[in-house]
Design a protein around this motif. Structure first.
Motif, PDB file in Angstrom:
ATOM      1  N   ASN A   1     -31.075 -26.447  13.576  1.00  0.00           N
ATOM      2  CA  ASN A   1     -30.652 -25.427  12.609  1.00  0.00           C
ATOM      3  C   ASN A   1     -30.913 -25.807  11.159  1.00  0.00           C
ATOM      4  O   ASN A   1     -31.227 -24.942  10.341  1.00  0.00           O
ATOM      5  CB  ASN A   1     -29.173 -25.103  12.794  1.00  0.00           C
ATOM      6  N   ASN A   2     -30.765 -27.077  10.827  1.00  0.00           N
ATOM      7  CA  ASN A   2     -30.896 -27.471   9.424  1.00  0.00           C
ATOM      8  C   ASN A   2     -32.273 -27.997   9.050  1.00  0.00           C
ATOM      9  O   ASN A   2     -32.562 -28.162   7.867  1.00  0.00           O
ATOM     10  CB  ASN A   2     -29.836 -28.510   9.062  1.00  0.00           C
ATOM     11  N   TYR A   3     -33.084 -28.283  10.037  1.00  0.00           N
ATOM     12  CA  TYR A   3     -34.410 -28.807   9.717  1.00  0.00           C
ATOM     13  C   TYR A   3     -35.523 -27.960  10.317  1.00  0.00           C
ATOM     14  O   TYR A   3     -36.344 -27.396   9.602  1.00  0.00           O
ATOM     15  CB  TYR A   3     -34.543 -30.268  10.173  1.00  0.00           C
ATOM     16  N   MET A   4     -35.544 -27.862  11.628  1.00  0.00           N
ATOM     17  CA  MET A   4     -36.676 -27.218  12.291  1.00  0.00           C
ATOM     18  C   MET A   4     -36.764 -25.719  12.000  1.00  0.00           C
ATOM     19  O   MET A   4     -37.860 -25.192  11.823  1.00  0.00           O
ATOM     20  CB  MET A   4     -36.611 -27.475  13.797  1.00  0.00           C
ATOM     21  N   VAL A   5     -35.636 -25.041  11.948  1.00  0.00           N
ATOM     22  CA  VAL A   5     -35.657 -23.603  11.662  1.00  0.00           C
ATOM     23  C   VAL A   5     -36.050 -23.354  10.207  1.00  0.00           C
ATOM     24  O   VAL A   5     -36.841 -22.460   9.917  1.00  0.00           O
ATOM     25  CB  VAL A   5     -34.283 -22.961  11.985  1.00  0.00           C
ATOM     26  N   LYS A   6     -35.515 -24.171   9.316  1.00  0.00           N
ATOM     27  CA  LYS A   6     -35.800 -23.986   7.889  1.00  0.00           C
ATOM     28  C   LYS A   6     -37.216 -24.405   7.517  1.00  0.00           C
ATOM     29  O   LYS A   6     -37.821 -23.819   6.626  1.00  0.00           O
ATOM     30  CB  LYS A   6     -34.788 -24.767   7.055  1.00  0.00           C
ATOM     31  N   ASP A   7     -37.706 -25.440   8.186  1.00  0.00           N
ATOM     32  CA  ASP A   7     -39.056 -25.924   7.888  1.00  0.00           C
ATOM     33  C   ASP A   7     -39.711 -26.385   9.190  1.00  0.00           C
ATOM     34  O   ASP A   7     -39.506 -27.518   9.624  1.00  0.00           O
ATOM     35  CB  ASP A   7     -38.999 -27.080   6.888  1.00  0.00           C
ATOM     36  N   PRO A   8     -40.486 -25.518   9.817  1.00  0.00           N
ATOM     37  CA  PRO A   8     -41.117 -25.862  11.095  1.00  0.00           C
ATOM     38  C   PRO A   8     -41.995 -27.121  11.038  1.00  0.00           C
ATOM     39  O   PRO A   8     -42.247 -27.740  12.069  1.00  0.00           O
ATOM     40  CB  PRO A   8     -41.957 -24.629  11.424  1.00  0.00           C
TER      41      PRO A   8
END
Length: 84
Positions: free
Chosen positions: A27-34
């Motif tokens: 939620n905090n890394y992959m979704v915001k920055d693939p």
């Protein structure tokens, strides 16, 4: 046997930590920055593998309690401190 009981009781903590790590990474890394996926996926796998190691330790602890006291605590951690 006290240590075996502690291991069993801490299994849910390991599950919670794995869930927290997964949620944080996704939620905090992959979704915001693939683009972070290439770094985050190995961390997700590490979290899953560590939790699985905890599951194995729990299984061993359950067997130890059974061998030492003939109490079946598998899937019933509330039985750890009860007298047979």
């Amino acid at each position: 046997m006290d240590l075996a009981g502690k291991v069993i009781l801490m299994d849910s903590e390991a599950d919670n930590l794995r869930n927290l790590i997964q949620s944080e990474l996704i939620n905090n890394y992959m979704v915001k920055d693939p683009n972070t996926a290439t770094r985050a996926v190995p961390l997700l796998l590490i979290a899953c593998h560590l939790e699985r190691i905890c599951d194995h330790a729990t299984n061993i602890a359950e067997d130890v309690i059974y061998m030492c006291s003939a109490k079946v605590v598998k899937h019933h951690p509330e039985r750890i401190n009860k007298k047979v």
